[in-house]
Design an enzyme around this catalytic site. Structure first.
Site, PDB file in Angstrom:
ATOM      1  N   GLU A 296       0.836  -1.204   0.000  1.00 24.14           N
ATOM      2  CA  GLU A 296       0.000   0.000   0.000  1.00 24.14           C
ATOM      3  C   GLU A 296       0.867   1.249   0.000  1.00 24.14           C
ATOM      4  O   GLU A 296       1.940   1.269   0.610  1.00 24.14           O
ATOM      5  CB  GLU A 296      -0.867   0.032   1.271  1.00 24.14           C
ATOM      6  CG  GLU A 296      -2.288  -0.435   1.061  1.00 24.14           C
ATOM      7  CD  GLU A 296      -3.131   0.544   0.250  1.00 24.14           C
ATOM      8  OE1 GLU A 296      -2.569   1.319  -0.548  1.00 24.14           O
ATOM      9  OE2 GLU A 296      -4.353   0.515   0.401  1.00 24.14           O
ATOM     10  N   ASP A 297       0.375   2.282  -0.634  1.00 21.74           N
ATOM     11  CA  ASP A 297       1.085   3.562  -0.552  1.00 21.74           C
ATOM     12  C   ASP A 297       0.904   4.193   0.825  1.00 21.74           C
ATOM     13  O   ASP A 297       1.837   4.749   1.388  1.00 21.74           O
ATOM     14  CB  ASP A 297       0.627   4.522  -1.656  1.00 21.74           C
ATOM     15  CG  ASP A 297      -0.896   4.679  -1.710  1.00 21.74           C
ATOM     16  OD1 ASP A 297      -1.604   3.745  -1.295  1.00 21.74           O
ATOM     17  OD2 ASP A 297      -1.364   5.736  -2.152  1.00 21.74           O
TER      18      ASP A 297
ATOM     19  N   ASP B  73      -3.860   4.761   6.490  1.00 23.58           N
ATOM     20  CA  ASP B  73      -4.452   5.972   7.056  1.00 23.58           C
ATOM     21  C   ASP B  73      -5.428   5.552   8.167  1.00 23.58           C
ATOM     22  O   ASP B  73      -5.011   5.251   9.279  1.00 23.58           O
ATOM     23  CB  ASP B  73      -5.119   6.719   5.900  1.00 23.58           C
ATOM     24  CG  ASP B  73      -5.570   8.111   6.248  1.00 23.58           C
ATOM     25  OD1 ASP B  73      -5.348   8.559   7.375  1.00 23.58           O
ATOM     26  OD2 ASP B  73      -6.175   8.776   5.385  1.00 23.58           O
TER      27      ASP B  73
ATOM     28  N   PHE C 297      -1.788  15.969   4.181  1.00 24.66           N
ATOM     29  CA  PHE C 297      -2.295  15.447   2.903  1.00 24.66           C
ATOM     30  C   PHE C 297      -1.166  15.497   1.893  1.00 24.66           C
ATOM     31  O   PHE C 297      -0.617  16.563   1.602  1.00 24.66           O
ATOM     32  CB  PHE C 297      -3.495  16.256   2.411  1.00 24.66           C
ATOM     33  CG  PHE C 297      -4.197  15.562   1.272  1.00 24.66           C
ATOM     34  CD1 PHE C 297      -5.214  14.662   1.522  1.00 24.66           C
ATOM     35  CD2 PHE C 297      -3.807  15.773  -0.043  1.00 24.66           C
ATOM     36  CE1 PHE C 297      -5.841  13.983   0.474  1.00 24.66           C
ATOM     37  CE2 PHE C 297      -4.426  15.103  -1.091  1.00 24.66           C
ATOM     38  CZ  PHE C 297      -5.444  14.206  -0.828  1.00 24.66           C
TER      39      PHE C 297
ATOM     40  N   ARG D 190      -0.138  11.982  -9.462  1.00 29.29           N
ATOM     41  CA  ARG D 190       0.413  10.648  -9.174  1.00 29.29           C
ATOM     42  C   ARG D 190       1.820  10.489  -9.747  1.00 29.29           C
ATOM     43  O   ARG D 190       2.612   9.705  -9.242  1.00 29.29           O
ATOM     44  CB  ARG D 190      -0.485   9.557  -9.769  1.00 29.29           C
ATOM     45  CG  ARG D 190      -1.848   9.427  -9.098  1.00 29.29           C
ATOM     46  CD  ARG D 190      -2.516   8.130  -9.538  1.00 29.29           C
ATOM     47  NE  ARG D 190      -3.932   8.076  -9.257  1.00 29.29           N
ATOM     48  CZ  ARG D 190      -4.472   7.652  -8.113  1.00 29.29           C
ATOM     49  NH1 ARG D 190      -3.699   7.275  -7.119  1.00 29.29           N
ATOM     50  NH2 ARG D 190      -5.780   7.610  -7.950  1.00 29.29           N
TER      51      ARG D 190
END
Ligand code: PRP
Length: 180
Positions: free
Chosen positions: A100-101, A104, A153, A166
């Protein structure tokens, strides 16, 4: 080197990212010495991280991808996610790393982990480039973490704002004042 959005502040440079990904790859290589692993990327954000991590890993590995979307903001806290693309191949009896990037709230990975565990892999671990522990709603931790960060963010290196940014090579900060 072209930079798509120089106005966004850099949080992690290409070099810092490369260094952490190499270290994560080395750790995974030690842990899985002599074993075959399946890297399961969560589209789309993890695509770039997976492509770099895979090349930093020594053991023989194959890729698979899943894609999910949440059922909408209102139901986000329920943890319900919709699988848009499932695995192509069975992972039964295989060593799997979910890639996963960003970890959260943990809702996505909690759902995916349970979904994959139903297939009875030999082992299942999680590699997350970014970890925001302060945002967690589900008790879940990654086994391999690139950077731990506060509630900021971020975009770039696979991560988006409304599908943009991206392809930035760095991880950059978006603030509410930034132009869309
Ligand atoms: C992001 C990220 C994780 C998820 C993490 O995906 O790639 O999949 O959110 O959030 P959580 O821990 O709160 O569940 P996003 O929905 O932005 O889709 P994308 O990967 O296509 O950018």
């Amino acid at each position: 080197m072209p930079t798509a959005s120089p106005q966004l502040d850099v949080l992690y440079t290409r070099e810092q990212i490369a260094e952490r990904v190499a270290a994560m790859g080395a750790e995974i290589s030690r842990d899985y010495h002599g074993q075959h692993i399946i890297l399961v990327g969560v589209l789309k954000g993890a695509a770039i991280f997976l492509s770099d991590l895979a090349r930093a890993v020594v053991p023989d590995c194959t890729f698979d991808f899943v894609a999910v979307s949440s059922y909408g903001r209102g139901q986000r806290s329920s943890g319900a996610v919709k699988v848009i693309k499932d695995l192509d191949h069975s992972i039964e009896g295989r060593h799997v790393i979910l890639v996963e990037d960003i970890l959260d709230t943990g809702l996505t990975l909690t759902y995916l982990r349970n979904m994959l565990l139903h297939q009875k892999p030999a082992s299942l671990k999680i590699a997350a480039l970014l970890d925001k522990p302060a945002r967690r709603l589900q008790k879940i931790e990654a086994d391999y973490v690139g950077f731990t960060l506060p509630n900021l963010f971020v975009v770039g290196y696979g991560m988006d704002y409304a599908e943009r940014y991206r392809n930035l090579q760095e991880i950059r900060l978006m603030s509410p004042n930034d132009p869309e």
